[in-house]
Write a protein that holds these residues in place. Structure first.
Motif, PDB file in Angstrom:
ATOM      1  N   ASP A 280       0.836  -1.207   0.000  1.00  0.00           N
ATOM      2  CA  ASP A 280       0.000   0.000   0.000  1.00  0.00           C
ATOM      3  C   ASP A 280       0.869   1.255   0.000  1.00  0.00           C
ATOM      4  O   ASP A 280       2.057   1.184  -0.276  1.00  0.00           O
ATOM      5  CB  ASP A 280      -1.015  -0.031   1.160  1.00  0.00           C
ATOM      6  CG  ASP A 280      -0.382   0.031   2.539  1.00  0.00           C
ATOM      7  OD1 ASP A 280       0.854   0.133   2.636  1.00  0.00           O
ATOM      8  OD2 ASP A 280      -1.137  -0.028   3.531  1.00  0.00           O
ATOM      9  N   SER A 281       0.234   2.396   0.285  1.00  0.00           N
ATOM     10  CA  SER A 281       0.861   3.733   0.252  1.00  0.00           C
ATOM     11  C   SER A 281       0.940   4.285  -1.181  1.00  0.00           C
ATOM     12  O   SER A 281       0.215   3.811  -2.044  1.00  0.00           O
ATOM     13  CB  SER A 281       2.219   3.710   0.957  1.00  0.00           C
ATOM     14  OG  SER A 281       2.668   5.033   1.143  1.00  0.00           O
ATOM     15  N   SER A 282       1.823   5.259  -1.396  1.00  0.00           N
ATOM     16  CA  SER A 282       1.818   6.071  -2.631  1.00  0.00           C
ATOM     17  C   SER A 282       2.065   5.218  -3.872  1.00  0.00           C
ATOM     18  O   SER A 282       3.175   4.720  -4.079  1.00  0.00           O
ATOM     19  CB  SER A 282       2.914   7.128  -2.530  1.00  0.00           C
ATOM     20  OG  SER A 282       3.020   7.622  -1.217  1.00  0.00           O
TER      21      SER A 282
ATOM     22  N   SER B  23     -14.336  -0.467   2.924  1.00  0.00           N
ATOM     23  CA  SER B  23     -14.279   0.921   3.412  1.00  0.00           C
ATOM     24  C   SER B  23     -12.909   1.594   3.308  1.00  0.00           C
ATOM     25  O   SER B  23     -12.819   2.808   3.425  1.00  0.00           O
ATOM     26  CB  SER B  23     -14.756   0.978   4.864  1.00  0.00           C
ATOM     27  OG  SER B  23     -13.820   0.379   5.737  1.00  0.00           O
ATOM     28  N   ASP B  24     -11.828   0.818   3.179  1.00  0.00           N
ATOM     29  CA  ASP B  24     -10.463   1.353   3.049  1.00  0.00           C
ATOM     30  C   ASP B  24      -9.973   2.002   4.348  1.00  0.00           C
ATOM     31  O   ASP B  24      -9.254   1.372   5.108  1.00  0.00           O
ATOM     32  CB  ASP B  24     -10.377   2.335   1.872  1.00  0.00           C
ATOM     33  CG  ASP B  24      -8.997   2.376   1.234  1.00  0.00           C
ATOM     34  OD1 ASP B  24      -8.110   1.607   1.656  1.00  0.00           O
ATOM     35  OD2 ASP B  24      -8.799   3.176   0.295  1.00  0.00           O
ATOM     36  N   ASP B  25     -10.345   3.260   4.578  1.00  0.00           N
ATOM     37  CA  ASP B  25      -9.936   3.995   5.789  1.00  0.00           C
ATOM     38  C   ASP B  25     -11.172   4.696   6.339  1.00  0.00           C
ATOM     39  O   ASP B  25     -11.367   5.905   6.157  1.00  0.00           O
ATOM     40  CB  ASP B  25      -8.852   5.021   5.415  1.00  0.00           C
ATOM     41  CG  ASP B  25      -7.631   4.349   4.836  1.00  0.00           C
ATOM     42  OD1 ASP B  25      -6.828   3.811   5.618  1.00  0.00           O
ATOM     43  OD2 ASP B  25      -7.500   4.319   3.599  1.00  0.00           O
ATOM     44  N   PRO B  26     -12.044   3.929   7.012  1.00  0.00           N
ATOM     45  CA  PRO B  26     -13.383   4.440   7.306  1.00  0.00           C
ATOM     46  C   PRO B  26     -13.419   5.711   8.147  1.00  0.00           C
ATOM     47  O   PRO B  26     -14.336   6.517   7.989  1.00  0.00           O
ATOM     48  CB  PRO B  26     -14.059   3.268   8.036  1.00  0.00           C
ATOM     49  CG  PRO B  26     -12.950   2.398   8.514  1.00  0.00           C
ATOM     50  CD  PRO B  26     -11.847   2.559   7.511  1.00  0.00           C
TER      51      PRO B  26
HETATM   52  N1  HPA Z   1      -4.240   3.469  -0.920  1.00  0.00           N
HETATM   53  C1  HPA Z   1      -2.949   3.222  -0.698  1.00  0.00           C
HETATM   54  N2  HPA Z   1      -2.429   3.141   0.520  1.00  0.00           N
HETATM   55  C2  HPA Z   1      -3.232   3.306   1.559  1.00  0.00           C
HETATM   56  C3  HPA Z   1      -4.557   3.556   1.390  1.00  0.00           C
HETATM   57  C4  HPA Z   1      -5.092   3.633   0.084  1.00  0.00           C
HETATM   58  O1  HPA Z   1      -6.292   3.866  -0.167  1.00  0.00           O
HETATM   59  N3  HPA Z   1      -5.074   3.659   2.626  1.00  0.00           N
HETATM   60  C5  HPA Z   1      -4.078   3.461   3.511  1.00  0.00           C
HETATM   61  N4  HPA Z   1      -2.951   3.244   2.857  1.00  0.00           N
END
Ligand code: HPA
Ligand code: ZN
Length: 341
Positions: A172-174, A280-283
């Motif tokens: 995950d992340s950028s 939800s990803d990051d609710p």
């Molecule tokens: N995308 C990528 N990395 C993340 C995300 C996301 O939506 N949420 C937390 N880390």
């Protein structure tokens, strides 16, 4: 937009699994401030309202900057426990029966919080969620793709003593500029350790990152994947192989992957026969838990009850549960749908 309150109640009650939730992204502003006080950590926001005002994201990075800052309040086993158990309690209200949650050890080990602290707190809440709330769960360790492959490898090796608690690894992340290929050797080692493999791909990055995640990392599931339509052959393969995509509609709108929910391609994915799930990803950051994601998408895209039922079934089908439990939970969805008809 269609507003159907009975559809909303139907969605809230349907048994479902959540397969794409970052536990650090379930840190509600109130708990963030409580933990900051408890641990004597200064936050750059004066209060909860001030923090909520900052949740005006324009892309993935603008969110991640705040998300990593918020995670600084997590210091002790109890903090990770409280965060995780609070998520499970909220998930229970949406009749979530099974969760495969992501955690980001590097976010914490970089601040000298030991790997053991992080995983012990999360695991404790998973055990209690099963006995007290009837929610089963798995943990998926995510590597931060903006960091180096050697940092990811270090994280993987820290995980080995806790192997029985960790089901799989993710990425995950950028995303943009950090292709899956960067982590090929780390994932080779993870697969040798028999970890399941998932990866974020095709959220902000191109469809070619989805291909790389499948072919170079051995991903069994793609997190997001909404940019797959840029590559017709890839879509055909995703349909043919029924590779699950864990879509997060509210996240996609908040981070401006789509300008508004009415433009989200979830319905197009369903119509194409993709194995799509809603999550939800990051609710705490994106304005809703898993049922809110179903409701927002269903209302904006005109999803039918039958489509909601299919999404809920997919959530179990696409999980890493053993076959028999999958079938039992899918049967529960069917019974629920029949009794609500
Ligand atoms: N995308 C990528 N990395 C993340 C995300 C996301 O939506 N949420 C937390 N880390
Ligand atoms: Zn995510």
């Amino acid at each position: 937009m269609i507003h159907d309150p009975s559809l909303e109640a139907f969605i809230r009650g349907i048994p479902k699994a959540e397969l794409h939730v970052h536990i650090e992204g379930a840190l509600e502003p109130e708990l963030m401030f409580t933990l900051a006080r408890r641990n004597g950590i200064a936050l750059p926001w004066d209060n909860v309202d001030d923090l909520r005002q900052a949740y005006d994201f324009h892309n993935l990075q603008s969110f991640l900057d705040i998300y990593y800052r918020g995670a600084d309040v997590l210091q002790h086993v109890q903090d990770f426990y409280d965060l995780t158990f609070s998520y499970f309690k909220r998930a229970a209200e949406d009749n979530v029966r099974h969760v495969e949650l992501f955690f980001d050890p590097q976010t914490h080990t970089r601040r000298d919080v030991p790997f053991e602290t992080v995983i012990t707190g999360i695991r404790g809440a998973c055990v209690d969620a099963e006995s007290r709330l009837g929610i089963s769960s798995r943990m998926i360790l995510c590597f931060l793709r903006h960091l180096s492959p050697s940092s990811a490898l270090e994280s993987l090796r820290l995980a080995v003593p806790f192997r029985p608690w960790i089901c799989g690894v993710g990425l995950d992340s950028s995303e943009a500029g950090n292709p899956p290929s960067k982590f090929q050797s780390v994932f080779d080692e993870a697969r040798e350790e028999n970890f399941r493999v998932v990866a974020h791909a095709g959220e902000e990055g191109p469809a070619s990152y989805i291909r790389e995640a499948l072919d170079l990392l051995g991903a069994q599931r793609i997190d997001h994947g909404v940019r797959c339509f840029e590559d017709e052959e890839l879509v055909e393969r995703l349909v043919r192989e029924q590779i699950p995509l864990t879509v997060c509609p509210l996240s996609n709108v908040k981070l401006r992957v789509f300008p508004e929910m009415a433009q989200h391609n979830l319905k197009r994915m369903i119509d194409r026969g993709l194995m799509v799930t809603v999550n939800s990803d990051d609710p705490a950051y994106f304005g809703g838990y898993v049922a809110d994601n179903y409701v927002a998408a269903a209302q904006a895209l005109g999803l039918t009850r039958a489509e909601v039922v299919a999404l809920a079934k997919n959530s179990f089908q696409a999980s890493f549960l053993v076959h028999d439990r999958k079938l039992a939970l899918i049967a529960e969805v069917e019974r629920y749908a029949a009794s609500a008809a």
